[in-house]
Design a protein around this motif. Structure first.
Motif, PDB file in Angstrom:
ATOM      1  N   ARG A 210     -17.064  40.410  13.625  1.00 50.49           N
ATOM      2  CA  ARG A 210     -17.152  41.455  12.588  1.00 50.49           C
ATOM      3  C   ARG A 210     -16.741  42.954  13.175  1.00 50.49           C
ATOM      4  N   ASP A 211     -17.546  43.085  14.622  1.00 54.56           N
ATOM      5  CA  ASP A 211     -17.290  44.444  15.158  1.00 54.56           C
ATOM      6  C   ASP A 211     -17.013  44.486  16.549  1.00 54.56           C
ATOM      7  N   VAL A 213     -17.841  47.233  19.956  1.00 52.78           N
ATOM      8  CA  VAL A 213     -18.143  48.649  20.064  1.00 52.78           C
ATOM      9  C   VAL A 213     -18.346  48.872  21.423  1.00 52.78           C
TER      10      VAL A 213
END
Length: 231
Positions: A210-211, A213
């Protein structure tokens, strides 16, 4: 270094990974975080060829691994420390290490480098691995994987059930590998084990990345953990 591009993976008719993608560079530590059943372990198995993708591809240094049998993955630069260690419990520490060396035909020099990382294993070479402590077994599982001299090391829940001193030693080894250019993909549930070592964190949810970082973003925004991990 390693790229996973839009892979779909199934167990029978049940789809577990959906267009899953990630990338890790030389000397980078990437941690996969997510709830139980999110697909983190399957992602590692797919990279190793243990769960062959039905779509997408996995490449290392531009070489496509997707259609290769799992036993070819270590020859292309992948090392794997599975959850639960999966040692040959009836064999000695030395014999488990020798099996790791045999995979890519490495010898004494590699053996000595690996034992330098885990001095306690030098004292246990003649001991049956099934009788080691949990932390010592985890060290041996890592040592065996490192005997293949991987470019990318995949580790699934390496700190699970270990005492703090063993967790610290594993953390030190991962950071030392970073200095030699080895990339590490780490599946963890313990956020406190992730923050001191990771460069980036990928949040896995329902088989999708999803992400991804920088770890500093996770430090600055703890709400990400609530959103994707529920802690």
């Amino acid at each position: 270094m390693l790229t996973v591009d839009g892979i779909d993976c199934f167990y029978g008719d049940v789809q577990v990974l959906r267009g899953f993608s990630l990338a890790v560079d030389a000397g980078e530590i990437l941690c996969l975080l997510g709830r139980n059943g999110a697909g983190k372990t399957t992602a590692l198995k797919a990279i190793m060829g243990l769960v062959p993708p039905r779509a997408g591809k996995v490449t290392i240094d531009g070489t496509d691994l997707t259609s290769l049998p799992a036993h070819e993955a270590p020859k292309r630069g992948l090392g794997y420390v599975p959850q639960g260690r999966r040692l040959f419990g009836e064999l000695t520490v030395a014999e488990n290490i020798e099996i790791g060396l045999m995979v890519n035909g490495h010898g004494k020099d590699t053996r000595e480098k690996v034992l330098d990382l885990f001095p306690v294993l030098r004292e246990r070479l003649s001991q049956v691995s099934g009788k080691l402590s949990g932390g010592e077994q985890q060290m041996l599982a890592m040592a065996r994987a490192l005997c293949t001299e991987p470019k990318v090391l995949l580790m699934d829940e390496p700190t699970e059930g270990l005492q703090p001193s063993m967790i610290s030693r594993i953390r030190e080894v991962v950071l030392s590998l970073k200095q030699t250019g080895v990339a590490t993909i780490l599946v963890e549930q313990r956020v406190d084990a992730v923050l001191p070592v990771a460069d980036r964190v990928a949040f896995i949810e329902n088989g999708v990345n999803r992400d991804t970082v920088p770890v500093q973003t996770l430090r600055d925004d703890p709400d990400l953990l609530h959103r994707y991990v529920g802690v």
